[in-house]
Design a protein around this motif. Structure first.
Motif, short mmCIF file in Angstrom:
data_model
loop_
_atom_site.label_atom_id
_atom_site.label_comp_id
_atom_site.label_asym_id
_atom_site.label_seq_id
_atom_site.Cartn_x
_atom_site.Cartn_y
_atom_site.Cartn_z
N ILE A 96 7.00 11.72 -1.48
CA ILE A 96 6.56 13.06 -1.11
C ILE A 96 6.30 13.84 -2.39
CG2 ILE A 96 7.11 15.15 0.18
CD1 ILE A 96 9.21 13.55 1.70
N VAL A 97 5.16 14.52 -2.45
CA VAL A 97 4.83 15.35 -3.61
C VAL A 97 4.43 16.74 -3.12
CG1 VAL A 97 4.07 13.30 -4.86
CG2 VAL A 97 2.38 14.75 -3.74
N MET A 115 0.84 -1.19 0.00
CA MET A 115 0.00 0.00 0.00
C MET A 115 0.89 1.25 0.00
SD MET A 115 -2.91 1.24 2.75
CE MET A 115 -3.95 -0.16 2.36
N THR A 116 0.76 2.06 -1.03
CA THR A 116 1.57 3.27 -1.15
C THR A 116 1.05 4.36 -0.23
OG1 THR A 116 2.07 2.76 -3.46
CG2 THR A 116 2.39 5.03 -2.75
N ARG A 117 1.95 4.96 0.48
CA ARG A 117 1.63 6.11 1.32
C ARG A 117 2.34 7.34 0.77
NH1 ARG A 117 -0.35 5.78 6.38
NH2 ARG A 117 1.14 7.28 7.26
N THR A 118 1.58 8.41 0.56
CA THR A 118 2.10 9.62 -0.07
C THR A 118 1.90 10.80 0.85
OG1 THR A 118 1.53 8.77 -2.27
CG2 THR A 118 1.95 11.13 -2.08
N ALA A 119 2.97 11.54 1.11
CA ALA A 119 2.87 12.82 1.81
C ALA A 119 2.65 13.91 0.76
CB ALA A 119 4.13 13.10 2.61
N ILE A 120 1.62 14.72 0.97
CA ILE A 120 1.26 15.76 0.00
C ILE A 120 1.38 17.11 0.68
CG2 ILE A 120 -0.44 16.56 -1.66
CD1 ILE A 120 -1.77 13.80 -1.44
N LEU A 121 2.30 17.94 0.19
CA LEU A 121 2.57 19.26 0.73
C LEU A 121 2.16 20.32 -0.28
CD1 LEU A 121 4.54 17.23 2.18
CD2 LEU A 121 6.18 19.11 2.33
N PHE A 154 7.45 14.48 -7.22
CA PHE A 154 7.07 15.46 -8.24
C PHE A 154 6.52 16.70 -7.55
CE2 PHE A 154 3.06 12.95 -8.03
CZ PHE A 154 2.13 13.96 -7.80
N CYS A 155 6.44 17.77 -8.34
CA CYS A 155 5.86 19.03 -7.88
C CYS A 155 5.11 19.63 -9.07
CB CYS A 155 6.96 19.99 -7.42
SG CYS A 155 6.39 21.62 -6.86
#
Length: 259
Positions: A32-33, A1-7, A57-58
């Protein structure tokens, strides 16, 4: 399961970014994106860019764009700050040692900004700075839930979930005209239903505007999104802004109140 931090909306606030990055290290994320506005307002644009360049990515924010081109619709303090930011990006001072390809840090940062996409889509998930209709510049405010035509149009462009920033106000927009604030859901929202469509504002790392001065970001997995509020040394950022004559001190003082 992918966990993504979104800032999103770091706005040159390195002290806030470092505090958030330290917290992210405890969250077992896979990537982190960033949803844009890495620069603008804050006193450390180069240092923030150097860290975001290492993210997965950004996307392009309106302040990122204005750092390369002339700003449009900015108030006097924001316009002055973005011109100062551009100077910092173009003239980084003593760090201008080129790499083996002959590229200086300043050129690398500008190349990064020039290459930022307006949107990123992964399956049924869309990442933008502003909105699915105006990825870089359009605001979607909490009060827009009263504007049924606007919300219907925006949701018609949402494949499933759209993550966005820009307003600096965190919360979840639903198709039944609700704006759900993080404190109304204990910071977590179920996204497991593939039939639902949501627009999720992840808040701001560097300049919160929901009257909570703590940095805000989101962690997403396949089942839910979770908001995190992180304290940082606001007075350090205030002092850094005060030390720059071309930055309006108000840009620091507002951080104390989260507005």
């Amino acid at each position: 399961m992918t966990r993504t931090a979104i800032l999103s909306d770091i706005h040159g606030n390195l002290t806030a970014l470092l505090a958030v990055m330290e917290h992210i290290e405890t969250q077992n994320v896979d990537r982190i994106v960033c949803l844009g506005d890495v620069v603008g307002y804050g006193p450390k644009p180069c240092e923030c860019l150097d860290r975001v360049m290492k993210f997965d990515f950004c996307v392009l924010g309106n302040h990122d764009s204005s750092a390369m081109f002339d700003p449009e619709g900015f108030n006097a303090a924001a316009e002055q700050a973005i011109f100062w930011t551009r100077t910092q990006l173009e003239n980084a001072g003593g760090d201008e040692l080129a790499d083996e390809d002959g590229i200086t840090p300043s050129r690398r940062r500008m190349n990064f900004l020039c290459g930022l996409p307006r949107t990123v889509r992964e399956s049924n998930t869309l990442f933008v700075h502003g909105s699915p209709r105006g990825p870089t510049n359009e605001y979607v405010m909490p009060e827009d839930i009263q504007n049924s035509k606007k919300m219907e149009k925006l949701f018609s462009l949402v494949p499933g979930i759209c993550f966005q920033g820009h307003t600096h106000v965190p919360g979840v927009f639903t198709t039944d005209s609700r704006f759900v604030r993080p404190d109304e859901i204990d910071g977590s929202y179920d996204i497991s239903d593939p039939a639902q469509r949501l627009m999720i504002n992840v808040g701001s790392v560097g300049q919160p505007r929901d009257l909570d001065p703590r940095s805000c970001y989101v962690v997403m997995d396949e089942e839910s999104i979770t908001y995190h509020r992180i304290e940082y040394d606001i007075e350090k950022t205030v002092s850094q802004i005060e030390s720059e004559a071309e930055l309006d001190n108000f840009l620091g003082y507002r951080l104390r109140e989260g507005r």
